[in-house]
Scaffold this motif. Sequence first.
Motif, mmCIF file in Angstrom:
data_model
loop_
_atom_site.group_PDB
_atom_site.id
_atom_site.type_symbol
_atom_site.label_atom_id
_atom_site.label_comp_id
_atom_site.label_asym_id
_atom_site.label_seq_id
_atom_site.Cartn_x
_atom_site.Cartn_y
_atom_site.Cartn_z
ATOM 1 N N TRP A 10 0.756 -1.231 -0.126
ATOM 2 C CA TRP A 10 -0.013 -0.069 -0.154
ATOM 3 C C TRP A 10 0.964 1.195 0.198
ATOM 4 N N LYS A 11 1.986 1.252 0.456
ATOM 5 C CA LYS A 11 2.827 2.441 0.541
ATOM 6 C C LYS A 11 3.286 2.920 -0.982
ATOM 7 N N GLN B 120 -1.458 4.044 10.513
ATOM 8 C CA GLN B 120 -0.615 2.798 10.169
ATOM 9 C C GLN B 120 -0.139 3.006 8.776
ATOM 10 N N GLN B 121 -1.342 3.067 7.857
ATOM 11 C CA GLN B 121 -0.872 2.950 6.452
ATOM 12 C C GLN B 121 -1.473 4.075 5.647
ATOM 13 N N PRO B 122 -0.881 5.322 5.587
ATOM 14 C CA PRO B 122 -1.566 6.490 5.315
ATOM 15 C C PRO B 122 -2.203 6.643 3.920
ATOM 16 N N LYS B 123 -1.798 5.619 3.119
ATOM 17 C CA LYS B 123 -2.099 5.653 1.559
ATOM 18 C C LYS B 123 -3.376 4.792 1.479
ATOM 19 N N LEU B 124 -3.413 3.593 2.245
ATOM 20 C CA LEU B 124 -4.435 2.673 2.221
ATOM 21 C C LEU B 124 -5.667 3.481 3.029
ATOM 22 N N GLY B 125 -5.481 4.247 4.296
ATOM 23 C CA GLY B 125 -6.491 4.869 4.984
ATOM 24 C C GLY B 125 -6.962 6.090 3.868
ATOM 25 N N ARG B 126 -6.388 6.520 3.434
ATOM 26 C CA ARG B 126 -6.924 7.697 2.512
ATOM 27 C C ARG B 126 -8.040 7.078 1.431
#
Length: 342
Positions: free
Chosen positions: A152-153, A255-261
Amino acid sequence: MEKILTFAVPCYNSAAYMEHCIETLLTAGPDTEIILVDDGSTKDDTPAICDRYAAEYPDIVRVIHQENGGHGEGVNQGIRHARGLYYKVVDSDDWLDTDALQKVMAKLREFARREEPLDLLIANYVYEHAEDQTQKVMRYRNVFPHGQVFGWKDIYRFRPSQYLLMHSVIYRTQLLRDCGLELPKHTFYVDNIFVYQPLPYVKTIYYMDVDLYRYFIGRADQSVNEKVMVGRVDQQVRVTRLMIDAHDLRKIKAQQPKLGRYMVSYLSMMMTISSIFLNIDGSPRALGEKTELWEYLRTVDQGLYHKLKYRDMSAVGMFPGYQGRKLSVQLYRMVQRIYKFN
């Protein structure tokens, strides 16, 4: 023979079109299996067609006859009984492109030989519009790296019209079991839960820029038909509530900014759709249900509530007053004409 991929095909009175779907899946080869879930069909020859394919292809096709439980229970049954390393749902009125399928199968066989199997393979899907015989391909070239396994990053930004739908994903079967995925019975639109809930459990991803899934749009009784969606808006709301409950998005984003977004964007889309169709209904009951949905989100995550209601696209469904609701519906229909998503 070890099975690489399980196709689950929920079937409900599907005799008019299911054979085309099954024939395309059979081209994947003998190391796949097709689970036909007859969901209590009574109005046509769906049960007999399922049994005929199972008799003709006993090493590939299996049949489950069940009391009517809805699309979600068909998916659940497939997960419970799947023997394939990977799992894909194909609706009985849709089909797969056979050339693209050969490429996907070759890649899945490659991953199956590795010590650590892939969690998620993503491919493109195509809207097949019956009304005007047009197509619209949904690709992810701008979102995912090409030709490599990634996490995801490593992803880029989704456009507002881009989401991972059931049509685009092939999950590792055990991952679906490990994340506790159980879709509700007798509920439409559960494909959103299917593609959304497992995402935080996914560690490794591969994107193939091939147009695999052909998504048929045009039957009058189809669940994405606007009139049908208005009549079933309570089920859309139910699915949206379940998605609100599925994860702590604030924790995921930390924890996972791009997935969270991305997951916030997906939930925003679901809130928008629910709000728009409650606006189209326009009855006092429907408008009250819209207020209750937003208040439910506020009780779960007040920060997310304010973001979606006042700063995100979900605000479109919350324009105040009669004229505001009318404008929100007009904007929705304009976007629908542009992107042709139902």
